[in-house]
Design a protein around this motif. Sequence first.
Motif, PDB file in Angstrom:
ATOM      1  N   LEU A 284     -12.397 -12.663  -6.048  1.00  0.00           N
ATOM      2  CA  LEU A 284     -13.326 -12.332  -4.974  1.00  0.00           C
ATOM      3  C   LEU A 284     -12.739 -12.657  -3.605  1.00  0.00           C
ATOM      4  O   LEU A 284     -11.906 -13.557  -3.469  1.00  0.00           O
ATOM      5  CB  LEU A 284     -14.631 -13.128  -5.141  1.00  0.00           C
ATOM      6  N   GLN A 285     -13.191 -11.946  -2.594  1.00  0.00           N
ATOM      7  CA  GLN A 285     -12.820 -12.268  -1.221  1.00  0.00           C
ATOM      8  C   GLN A 285     -13.714 -13.401  -0.723  1.00  0.00           C
ATOM      9  O   GLN A 285     -14.919 -13.424  -0.976  1.00  0.00           O
ATOM     10  CB  GLN A 285     -12.996 -11.046  -0.322  1.00  0.00           C
ATOM     11  N   ALA A 286     -13.115 -14.361  -0.040  1.00  0.00           N
ATOM     12  CA  ALA A 286     -13.877 -15.477   0.527  1.00  0.00           C
ATOM     13  C   ALA A 286     -14.892 -14.963   1.538  1.00  0.00           C
ATOM     14  O   ALA A 286     -14.693 -13.916   2.158  1.00  0.00           O
ATOM     15  CB  ALA A 286     -12.930 -16.472   1.189  1.00  0.00           C
ATOM     16  N   THR A 287     -15.979 -15.694   1.692  1.00  0.00           N
ATOM     17  CA  THR A 287     -17.046 -15.234   2.590  1.00  0.00           C
ATOM     18  C   THR A 287     -17.291 -16.148   3.790  1.00  0.00           C
ATOM     19  O   THR A 287     -17.963 -15.757   4.729  1.00  0.00           O
ATOM     20  CB  THR A 287     -18.374 -15.102   1.819  1.00  0.00           C
ATOM     21  N   LEU A 288     -16.743 -17.357   3.764  1.00  0.00           N
ATOM     22  CA  LEU A 288     -17.074 -18.325   4.821  1.00  0.00           C
ATOM     23  C   LEU A 288     -16.152 -18.264   6.035  1.00  0.00           C
ATOM     24  O   LEU A 288     -16.462 -18.842   7.076  1.00  0.00           O
ATOM     25  CB  LEU A 288     -17.060 -19.750   4.257  1.00  0.00           C
ATOM     26  N   GLY A 289     -15.015 -17.594   5.902  1.00  0.00           N
ATOM     27  CA  GLY A 289     -14.089 -17.505   7.029  1.00  0.00           C
ATOM     28  C   GLY A 289     -13.656 -18.879   7.520  1.00  0.00           C
ATOM     29  O   GLY A 289     -13.361 -19.781   6.728  1.00  0.00           O
ATOM     30  N   ASN A 290     -13.653 -19.058   8.837  1.00  0.00           N
ATOM     31  CA  ASN A 290     -13.208 -20.316   9.441  1.00  0.00           C
ATOM     32  C   ASN A 290     -14.180 -21.471   9.232  1.00  0.00           C
ATOM     33  O   ASN A 290     -13.881 -22.608   9.603  1.00  0.00           O
ATOM     34  CB  ASN A 290     -12.964 -20.128  10.948  1.00  0.00           C
TER      35      ASN A 290
ATOM     36  N   ASN B 212      -4.086 -18.036 -16.446  1.00  0.00           N
ATOM     37  CA  ASN B 212      -3.737 -18.406 -17.824  1.00  0.00           C
ATOM     38  C   ASN B 212      -3.693 -19.909 -18.011  1.00  0.00           C
ATOM     39  O   ASN B 212      -3.995 -20.425 -19.091  1.00  0.00           O
ATOM     40  CB  ASN B 212      -2.377 -17.804 -18.197  1.00  0.00           C
ATOM     41  N   LEU B 213      -3.313 -20.635 -16.975  1.00  0.00           N
ATOM     42  CA  LEU B 213      -3.223 -22.093 -17.063  1.00  0.00           C
ATOM     43  C   LEU B 213      -4.593 -22.757 -16.958  1.00  0.00           C
ATOM     44  O   LEU B 213      -4.900 -23.689 -17.706  1.00  0.00           O
ATOM     45  CB  LEU B 213      -2.307 -22.622 -15.952  1.00  0.00           C
ATOM     46  N   LEU B 214      -5.435 -22.266 -16.054  1.00  0.00           N
ATOM     47  CA  LEU B 214      -6.690 -22.958 -15.732  1.00  0.00           C
ATOM     48  C   LEU B 214      -7.953 -22.249 -16.217  1.00  0.00           C
ATOM     49  O   LEU B 214      -9.002 -22.877 -16.315  1.00  0.00           O
ATOM     50  CB  LEU B 214      -6.787 -23.160 -14.212  1.00  0.00           C
ATOM     51  N   ASN B 215      -7.876 -20.941 -16.453  1.00  0.00           N
ATOM     52  CA  ASN B 215      -9.047 -20.153 -16.830  1.00  0.00           C
ATOM     53  C   ASN B 215     -10.250 -20.439 -15.928  1.00  0.00           C
ATOM     54  O   ASN B 215     -11.329 -20.804 -16.392  1.00  0.00           O
ATOM     55  CB  ASN B 215      -9.416 -20.426 -18.289  1.00  0.00           C
ATOM     56  N   PRO B 216     -10.082 -20.263 -14.614  1.00  0.00           N
ATOM     57  CA  PRO B 216     -11.210 -20.507 -13.709  1.00  0.00           C
ATOM     58  C   PRO B 216     -12.262 -19.411 -13.824  1.00  0.00           C
ATOM     59  O   PRO B 216     -11.954 -18.283 -14.236  1.00  0.00           O
ATOM     60  CB  PRO B 216     -10.552 -20.482 -12.321  1.00  0.00           C
ATOM     61  N   GLU B 217     -13.478 -19.751 -13.459  1.00  0.00           N
ATOM     62  CA  GLU B 217     -14.536 -18.742 -13.451  1.00  0.00           C
ATOM     63  C   GLU B 217     -14.309 -17.755 -12.307  1.00  0.00           C
ATOM     64  O   GLU B 217     -14.537 -16.554 -12.454  1.00  0.00           O
ATOM     65  CB  GLU B 217     -15.903 -19.419 -13.293  1.00  0.00           C
ATOM     66  N   LYS B 218     -13.831 -18.290 -11.168  1.00  0.00           N
ATOM     67  CA  LYS B 218     -13.602 -17.446 -10.000  1.00  0.00           C
ATOM     68  C   LYS B 218     -12.296 -17.833  -9.311  1.00  0.00           C
ATOM     69  O   LYS B 218     -11.951 -19.013  -9.238  1.00  0.00           O
ATOM     70  CB  LYS B 218     -14.754 -17.586  -8.988  1.00  0.00           C
ATOM     71  N   ILE B 219     -11.594 -16.825  -8.814  1.00  0.00           N
ATOM     72  CA  ILE B 219     -10.468 -17.038  -7.903  1.00  0.00           C
ATOM     73  C   ILE B 219     -10.885 -16.407  -6.582  1.00  0.00           C
ATOM     74  O   ILE B 219     -11.175 -15.207  -6.511  1.00  0.00           O
ATOM     75  CB  ILE B 219      -9.169 -16.395  -8.414  1.00  0.00           C
ATOM     76  N   VAL B 220     -10.954 -17.230  -5.544  1.00  0.00           N
ATOM     77  CA  VAL B 220     -11.431 -16.785  -4.234  1.00  0.00           C
ATOM     78  C   VAL B 220     -10.242 -16.682  -3.286  1.00  0.00           C
ATOM     79  O   VAL B 220      -9.478 -17.632  -3.143  1.00  0.00           O
ATOM     80  CB  VAL B 220     -12.481 -17.765  -3.674  1.00  0.00           C
ATOM     81  N   ILE B 221     -10.088 -15.522  -2.660  1.00  0.00           N
ATOM     82  CA  ILE B 221      -8.974 -15.297  -1.741  1.00  0.00           C
ATOM     83  C   ILE B 221      -9.497 -15.294  -0.304  1.00  0.00           C
ATOM     84  O   ILE B 221     -10.336 -14.460   0.063  1.00  0.00           O
ATOM     85  CB  ILE B 221      -8.257 -13.975  -2.051  1.00  0.00           C
ATOM     86  N   GLY B 222      -9.007 -16.239   0.488  1.00  0.00           N
ATOM     87  CA  GLY B 222      -9.429 -16.347   1.877  1.00  0.00           C
ATOM     88  C   GLY B 222      -8.236 -16.344   2.820  1.00  0.00           C
ATOM     89  O   GLY B 222      -7.125 -15.990   2.441  1.00  0.00           O
ATOM     90  N   GLY B 223      -8.465 -16.747   4.065  1.00  0.00           N
ATOM     91  CA  GLY B 223      -7.411 -16.720   5.079  1.00  0.00           C
ATOM     92  C   GLY B 223      -7.384 -15.383   5.796  1.00  0.00           C
ATOM     93  O   GLY B 223      -8.007 -14.406   5.363  1.00  0.00           O
TER      94      GLY B 223
END
Length: 321
Positions: free
Chosen positions: A298-304, A255-266
Amino acid sequence: MGKWLVGVDLGGTSTKLAFINTSGEIIYKWQVVTDISENGVHIIPNIVKEIDAKLAELKKKRSELLGIGMGAPGPVRSESGSVYEAINLGWRNYPLKDVLEKKTLLPVVIDNDANMAALGEMWKGAGQGAKDLVCITLGTGVGGGVIANGQVVHGASGAAGEVGHITVVTENGAPCNCGHTGCLETVASATGIVRLAKGALTKKKISLLQEKVNEGNLLSAKLVFECAAEGDKLSLEIIEQISHYLGMALAHIGNLLNPEKIVIGGGVSKAGDLLINSVRTVFQKHAFKRVSKSTEILQATLGNNAGVIGAAWLIKNQLDK
């Protein structure tokens, strides 16, 4: 083949280094132990030795490198490349950029490690093609990087993107390392998930998770997700709890940033669809409708590799200017 970029992902336990071409492809990557003795005085000399040794091994010269990008833990003064404070390294107001440039005679750019991971995902990962994105890293702690119009958002003191310290548990929240209570990090990090699982197990419900622990398996976020994947009701309840807090935090960010994508990694993100789909549901429920329709989770794809690739992008971007 062209000259190479050097990407460095500096951590309190280990440091990842990579030679990367200007197209973002890793040519060679390796990892070394971070020597934090004597307040971190050996860290940079050791990194320089590692770079030179690897160049010699590959029969290359330092003149064949374009520059070095490095992600460092803790808030960074982006303009000067100095680290405000990195407790695990023993650094305070450490002039990292100046020290590394003097020792290598190469251009150097420094930023926070979570920002580097965000840039890596933007360049070559799940965020590819997006100029407005947020990257959340769920590991031992919870980190974040914010990119707006293709540029990292640093904030007034280099602390922008500290999503792990958004308060999500407003009453009787667990203490966080930052000194507050109820932070996202206390419920969505690997350590936070273990704490939630320990609390759930005290209810003495019959569960696969309890059986696994009784058999001598270490209680971990990974074990919780494995049991949930097998349909364990208690483990699924824990994931529902995690997803509620994480999805709510992402809705606020959206709501604050309206990003095109939020990527979840780790490491925690390796739970995959089991976690991501549940988080999406909460996000869709609580985000402003226009935001929920325009923001992908989305789930991150690059890992480490995210950190070193992001570091390489940052030095490339600076040199291109």
